[in-house]
Design an enzyme around this catalytic site. Structure first.
Site, PDB file in Angstrom:
ATOM      1  N   GLY A  89      -5.470   2.965  -2.455  1.00 32.04           N
ATOM      2  CA  GLY A  89      -5.946   1.630  -2.805  1.00 32.04           C
ATOM      3  C   GLY A  89      -4.852   0.613  -2.771  1.00 32.04           C
ATOM      4  N   THR A  90      -4.881  -0.312  -1.907  1.00 32.66           N
ATOM      5  CA  THR A  90      -3.737  -0.598  -1.058  1.00 32.66           C
ATOM      6  C   THR A  90      -3.817  -1.956  -0.411  1.00 32.66           C
ATOM      7  OG1 THR A  90      -2.512   0.330   0.792  1.00 32.66           O
ATOM      8  CG2 THR A  90      -4.821   0.362   0.980  1.00 32.66           C
ATOM      9  N   SER A  91      -2.775  -2.306   0.330  1.00 32.28           N
ATOM     10  CA  SER A  91      -2.763  -3.494   1.188  1.00 32.28           C
ATOM     11  C   SER A  91      -2.169  -3.077   2.534  1.00 32.28           C
ATOM     12  CB  SER A  91      -1.918  -4.618   0.573  1.00 32.28           C
ATOM     13  OG  SER A  91      -2.411  -5.003  -0.682  1.00 32.28           O
TER      14      SER A  91
END
Length: 233
Positions: free
Chosen positions: A33-35
């Site tokens: 869960g991230t960019s």
């Protein structure tokens, strides 16, 4: 190949252990869960990602590498379930290795993106996988393809994904322009990811960037003071 995916899906979902509400929920799925982000420029592509992996409210890994190599000139950015995205990337890498031997030439970026789309779509009910596939090939140069949850497939001049992307759509739309140089693309990716990491609790750590061109792959890690700051304490 479908057997490999079916076996993985059958064995990977384990029920969470029953624990008191105050105890860490170690049975929760580990998420990236991230960019993540990728941008095309004349002669190649720039990919970037943060490095935080979470399991519920806990940070499972602070320095995850979410830029995964699938061939010498093709990488993917992974968001969603860490196990799901690692497995899909491994299966696509295996298929592309066989294809390159059969065709006696490096596979196309579009071919890699099509394989990601196939597995993400065929197993969309079981997988939690958002992929950005980007790279360079002799036929079409630098390319960026986005394969979000559900298995859609689309080529874009730039793509963002993950939970942190919701905070930077306005910034990216305002600052992206066609024809940016390699250096401008790197700054664009670095600034965008820094903003996402500062707002999204599931994003953080370091910024990893990969530039893919005809001559090879150049990777850089930005840590600490090298990460842009847009506010003062």
């Amino acid at each position: 190949m479908a057997v490999l995916v079916d076996n993985y899906l059958k064995n990977s979902r384990t029920p969470s252990a029953v624990m008191p509400s105050t105890a860490p929920q170690w049975g929760e799925e580990v998420l990236t869960g991230t960019s993540i982000m990728a941008v095309e420029y004349e002669g190649g592509v720039v990919l970037g990602a943060d490095s935080r992996t979470s399991s519920g409210p806990f940070v499972a890994n602070r320095v995850t590498d979410k830029l995964t190599q699938v061939t010498d000139r093709i990488y993917c950015c992974r968001s969603g379930s860490a196990a799901d995205t690692q497995t899909v990337a491994g299966i696509v890498r295996y298929n592309l290795q066989l294809l390159s031997v059969e065709m006696d030439e490096p596979p196309l970026v579009k071919t890699a993106a099509t394989l990601f789309r196939k597995y993400c779509y065929d197993y969309r009910e079981q997988l939690s996988a958002g992929i950005i596939c980007a790279g360079w090939d002799q036929r079409n140069g630098g390319q960026v393809y986005t394969i979000p949850l559900g298995g859609m497939y689309l080529r874009q001049p730039y793509s963002i994904g993950g939970s942190g992307s919701t905070y930077i759509y306005g910034y990216c739309d305002a600052h992206f322009r066609e024809g940016m140089s390699k250096g401008e693309c790197i700054d664009f990716v670095k600034n965008s990811l820094s903003l996402a990491m500062s707002r999204d609790g599931s994003s953080g750590g370091v910024i990893r960037i990969a530039c893919i061109e005809k001559d090879g792959v150049e990777r850089t890690v930005y840590t600490g003071k090298d990460i842009p700051q847009f506010y003062t304490k």
